[in-house]
Design a protein around this motif. Sequence first.
Motif, PDB file in Angstrom:
ATOM      1  N   LEU A 289      14.146   1.449 -17.641  1.00 29.90           N
ATOM      2  CA  LEU A 289      13.332   0.367 -17.078  1.00 29.90           C
ATOM      3  C   LEU A 289      12.193  -0.045 -17.998  1.00 29.90           C
ATOM      4  O   LEU A 289      11.460  -0.991 -17.691  1.00 29.90           O
ATOM      5  N   GLU A 290      12.008   0.660 -19.087  1.00 33.57           N
ATOM      6  CA  GLU A 290      10.963   0.308 -20.029  1.00 33.57           C
ATOM      7  C   GLU A 290      11.405  -0.904 -20.856  1.00 33.57           C
ATOM      8  O   GLU A 290      12.592  -1.199 -20.970  1.00 33.57           O
ATOM      9  N   GLY A 291      10.447  -1.592 -21.404  1.00 27.72           N
ATOM     10  CA  GLY A 291      10.788  -2.771 -22.194  1.00 27.72           C
ATOM     11  C   GLY A 291      10.149  -4.015 -21.627  1.00 27.72           C
ATOM     12  O   GLY A 291       9.108  -3.955 -20.968  1.00 27.72           O
ATOM     13  N   ASP A 292      10.789  -5.151 -21.840  1.00 19.85           N
ATOM     14  CA  ASP A 292      10.183  -6.417 -21.429  1.00 19.85           C
ATOM     15  C   ASP A 292      10.931  -7.097 -20.291  1.00 19.85           C
ATOM     16  O   ASP A 292      10.723  -8.284 -20.014  1.00 19.85           O
ATOM     17  N   GLY A 293      11.810  -6.361 -19.606  1.00 21.67           N
ATOM     18  CA  GLY A 293      12.531  -6.948 -18.478  1.00 21.67           C
ATOM     19  C   GLY A 293      11.589  -7.331 -17.355  1.00 21.67           C
ATOM     20  O   GLY A 293      10.641  -6.598 -17.049  1.00 21.67           O
ATOM     21  N   LYS A 294      11.838  -8.486 -16.731  1.00 20.13           N
ATOM     22  CA  LYS A 294      11.000  -8.961 -15.641  1.00 20.13           C
ATOM     23  C   LYS A 294      11.867  -9.347 -14.444  1.00 20.13           C
ATOM     24  O   LYS A 294      12.998  -9.817 -14.614  1.00 20.13           O
ATOM     25  N   TRP A 295      11.317  -9.138 -13.255  1.00 23.61           N
ATOM     26  CA  TRP A 295      12.021  -9.473 -12.024  1.00 23.61           C
ATOM     27  C   TRP A 295      11.051 -10.126 -11.049  1.00 23.61           C
ATOM     28  O   TRP A 295       9.840  -9.865 -11.083  1.00 23.61           O
ATOM     29  N   ASP A 296      11.596 -10.945 -10.171  1.00 25.59           N
ATOM     30  CA  ASP A 296      10.763 -11.561  -9.142  1.00 25.59           C
ATOM     31  C   ASP A 296      10.327 -10.552  -8.096  1.00 25.59           C
ATOM     32  O   ASP A 296       9.240 -10.659  -7.526  1.00 25.59           O
ATOM     33  N   ALA A 297      11.203  -9.589  -7.822  1.00 25.19           N
ATOM     34  CA  ALA A 297      10.885  -8.586  -6.809  1.00 25.19           C
ATOM     35  C   ALA A 297      11.695  -7.326  -7.057  1.00 25.19           C
ATOM     36  O   ALA A 297      12.740  -7.356  -7.729  1.00 25.19           O
ATOM     37  N   VAL A 298      11.209  -6.221  -6.487  1.00 29.92           N
ATOM     38  CA  VAL A 298      11.931  -4.956  -6.509  1.00 29.92           C
ATOM     39  C   VAL A 298      12.021  -4.437  -5.086  1.00 29.92           C
ATOM     40  O   VAL A 298      11.078  -4.591  -4.299  1.00 29.92           O
ATOM     41  N   VAL A 299      13.167  -3.868  -4.736  1.00 30.58           N
ATOM     42  CA  VAL A 299      13.348  -3.204  -3.442  1.00 30.58           C
ATOM     43  C   VAL A 299      13.590  -1.724  -3.719  1.00 30.58           C
ATOM     44  O   VAL A 299      14.470  -1.367  -4.511  1.00 30.58           O
ATOM     45  N   ASP A 300      12.801  -0.872  -3.073  1.00 29.34           N
ATOM     46  CA  ASP A 300      12.826   0.567  -3.316  1.00 29.34           C
ATOM     47  C   ASP A 300      13.068   1.295  -2.001  1.00 29.34           C
ATOM     48  O   ASP A 300      12.312   1.128  -1.043  1.00 29.34           O
ATOM     49  N   THR A 301      14.120   2.116  -1.938  1.00 22.29           N
ATOM     50  CA  THR A 301      14.444   2.854  -0.710  1.00 22.29           C
ATOM     51  C   THR A 301      14.130   4.340  -0.826  1.00 22.29           C
ATOM     52  O   THR A 301      14.553   5.126   0.011  1.00 22.29           O
TER      53      THR A 301
ATOM     54  N   ARG B 188       5.422  -6.540 -14.464  1.00 21.33           N
ATOM     55  CA  ARG B 188       6.695  -7.206 -14.766  1.00 21.33           C
ATOM     56  C   ARG B 188       7.495  -7.560 -13.526  1.00 21.33           C
ATOM     57  O   ARG B 188       8.601  -8.057 -13.611  1.00 21.33           O
ATOM     58  N   VAL B 189       6.915  -7.295 -12.352  1.00 22.34           N
ATOM     59  CA  VAL B 189       7.584  -7.599 -11.081  1.00 22.34           C
ATOM     60  C   VAL B 189       6.597  -8.312 -10.171  1.00 22.34           C
ATOM     61  O   VAL B 189       5.420  -7.925 -10.086  1.00 22.34           O
ATOM     62  N   GLY B 190       7.073  -9.348  -9.493  1.00 20.30           N
ATOM     63  CA  GLY B 190       6.176 -10.119  -8.641  1.00 20.30           C
ATOM     64  C   GLY B 190       5.795  -9.417  -7.357  1.00 20.30           C
ATOM     65  O   GLY B 190       4.632  -9.448  -6.938  1.00 20.30           O
ATOM     66  N   ARG B 191       6.769  -8.783  -6.695  1.00 24.36           N
ATOM     67  CA  ARG B 191       6.508  -8.187  -5.380  1.00 24.36           C
ATOM     68  C   ARG B 191       7.291  -6.897  -5.241  1.00 24.36           C
ATOM     69  O   ARG B 191       8.444  -6.804  -5.665  1.00 24.36           O
ATOM     70  N   TYR B 192       6.651  -5.896  -4.641  1.00 15.02           N
ATOM     71  CA  TYR B 192       7.286  -4.585  -4.447  1.00 15.02           C
ATOM     72  C   TYR B 192       7.570  -4.404  -2.959  1.00 15.02           C
ATOM     73  O   TYR B 192       6.662  -4.344  -2.137  1.00 15.02           O
ATOM     74  N   VAL B 193       8.849  -4.338  -2.606  1.00 15.42           N
ATOM     75  CA  VAL B 193       9.275  -4.155  -1.219  1.00 15.42           C
ATOM     76  C   VAL B 193       9.726  -2.707  -1.065  1.00 15.42           C
ATOM     77  O   VAL B 193      10.755  -2.305  -1.615  1.00 15.42           O
ATOM     78  N   TYR B 194       8.943  -1.935  -0.331  1.00  9.92           N
ATOM     79  CA  TYR B 194       9.214  -0.509  -0.172  1.00  9.92           C
ATOM     80  C   TYR B 194       9.726  -0.230   1.240  1.00  9.92           C
ATOM     81  O   TYR B 194       9.077  -0.589   2.225  1.00  9.92           O
ATOM     82  N   VAL B 195      10.899   0.388   1.322  1.00  8.74           N
ATOM     83  CA  VAL B 195      11.469   0.739   2.621  1.00  8.74           C
ATOM     84  C   VAL B 195      10.848   2.051   3.068  1.00  8.74           C
ATOM     85  O   VAL B 195      11.227   3.129   2.623  1.00  8.74           O
ATOM     86  N   SER B 196       9.881   1.936   3.942  1.00  8.50           N
ATOM     87  CA  SER B 196       9.177   3.092   4.476  1.00  8.50           C
ATOM     88  C   SER B 196       9.780   3.467   5.828  1.00  8.50           C
ATOM     89  O   SER B 196      10.971   3.245   6.060  1.00  8.50           O
ATOM     90  N   SER B 197       8.986   4.012   6.714  1.00 10.69           N
ATOM     91  CA  SER B 197       9.508   4.507   7.990  1.00 10.69           C
ATOM     92  C   SER B 197       8.414   4.507   9.050  1.00 10.69           C
ATOM     93  O   SER B 197       7.229   4.709   8.741  1.00 10.69           O
ATOM     94  N   CYS B 198       8.820   4.315  10.294  1.00 13.94           N
ATOM     95  CA  CYS B 198       7.880   4.468  11.406  1.00 13.94           C
ATOM     96  C   CYS B 198       7.415   5.914  11.546  1.00 13.94           C
ATOM     97  O   CYS B 198       6.481   6.190  12.306  1.00 13.94           O
ATOM     98  N   SER B 199       8.022   6.818  10.807  1.00 11.03           N
ATOM     99  CA  SER B 199       7.584   8.215  10.827  1.00 11.03           C
ATOM    100  C   SER B 199       6.197   8.389  10.220  1.00 11.03           C
ATOM    101  O   SER B 199       5.591   9.460  10.372  1.00 11.03           O
ATOM    102  N   VAL B 200       5.679   7.381   9.518  1.00 14.15           N
ATOM    103  CA  VAL B 200       4.371   7.534   8.892  1.00 14.15           C
ATOM    104  C   VAL B 200       3.236   7.557   9.907  1.00 14.15           C
ATOM    105  O   VAL B 200       2.107   7.945   9.570  1.00 14.15           O
ATOM    106  N   TYR B 201       3.490   7.171  11.149  1.00 14.58           N
ATOM    107  CA  TYR B 201       2.421   7.155  12.143  1.00 14.58           C
ATOM    108  C   TYR B 201       2.094   8.566  12.608  1.00 14.58           C
ATOM    109  O   TYR B 201       2.981   9.407  12.782  1.00 14.58           O
ATOM    110  N   ALA B 202       0.785   8.818  12.808  1.00 20.77           N
ATOM    111  CA  ALA B 202       0.338  10.139  13.251  1.00 20.77           C
ATOM    112  C   ALA B 202       0.934  10.435  14.619  1.00 20.77           C
ATOM    113  O   ALA B 202       1.012   9.570  15.489  1.00 20.77           O
ATOM    114  N   TRP B 203       1.371  11.667  14.786  1.00 19.59           N
ATOM    115  CA  TRP B 203       2.025  12.069  16.035  1.00 19.59           C
ATOM    116  C   TRP B 203       0.998  12.319  17.125  1.00 19.59           C
ATOM    117  O   TRP B 203      -0.020  12.917  16.900  1.00 19.59           O
TER     118      TRP B 203
END
Length: 342
Positions: A57-69, A87-102
């Motif tokens: 992923l190093e170098g000069d590659g560019k993207w409008d967005a990234v999706v990360d699961t 090099r990326v316009g927007r980062y879309v991260y697939v998180s979880s409702c598990s992040v809420y405090a119990w």
Amino acid sequence: MRLLVLGGTEFVGRAVVEGALGRGWEVTVFHRGRHEAPDGVKALHGDRTAEGGLAALEGDGKWDAVVDTWSGAPGAVRDTARLLRDRVGRYVYVSSCSVYAWAPPAGYTEDAPVVAASPDAGEGGEGGYAEDKRGGELAVLDAFGPERSVLARAGLIIGRYENVGRLPWWLNRTARGGPVLAPGPRDLPLQCIDVRDLANWLLHAAEGDFGGPYNLISPSGHATMGTLLEACAAVTGGGADLRWTDPDLILTHGIEPWTQLPVWVPPGSDLHDALHSADVSRALATGLRCRPVEETVADAWAWLRSLGGVAPLRPDRAGKGVDPEVEARVLAARDGVPGTTP
């Protein structure tokens, strides 16, 4: 759109790739090479947990967005986000409702308290799934800021490519036929989302101008235990006889909700509030659309049949389903068979 998908060969990532290709987008997939990448993408290989694993992923590659699961230790998200932030316009991260405090209360929104976490936690740390996902969120926010970060807090995801085993277990169980332990009540409201609907929203977010956290799941009651299991029984055609059973009787026999009877948790419990009652009005306002559960079930069954009924399960997820002997014992008690616990 030029899209980078981190992963992209299994479940959510694969659905995202297929959805993007269907839109005519230019898609690059960065993965470890354990599974074949979908046709039509540019494939880059690397292991985010290894030293030098991001070299491709190093170098000069560019993207409008990234999706990360990513669902492991957040250090991998941190390193990738820092590498890509210019090099990326927007980062879309697939998180979880598990992040809420119990335990989050019924109807909780994105403003509910979250677990304490760090984006610098590494492999083998003390954190669990919730802390890893929250740490991933913090890593994305640190590198991209709140306006360019989309935190998709998903709930129960079902459909084709599922590698967790919940819906595949119910499909195979109803296909086997006979009396089926159906955990009640029949009208118990569920929250779940078809992987294709999740993917569609993620792609919408990738090309949109909104950021921050979103509860990504259907409205509570969009499906019920009844509509889900009846759809499974209908599509498999195995002559399944759904025997709706009182939750107290199920719990008395030591059956674990969510794992031994996938998807199901008893009504009125903290688990049900956390897993099936999130407020999703923010996502709905941005265009989230959820198809009928019957359509999801039919599509998943067609996919599962193409694999001979055996879903490719992730090795880091616990097995799902109740033992047939235990199921028979509970059904006997339900029907008042002599010698069984009522």
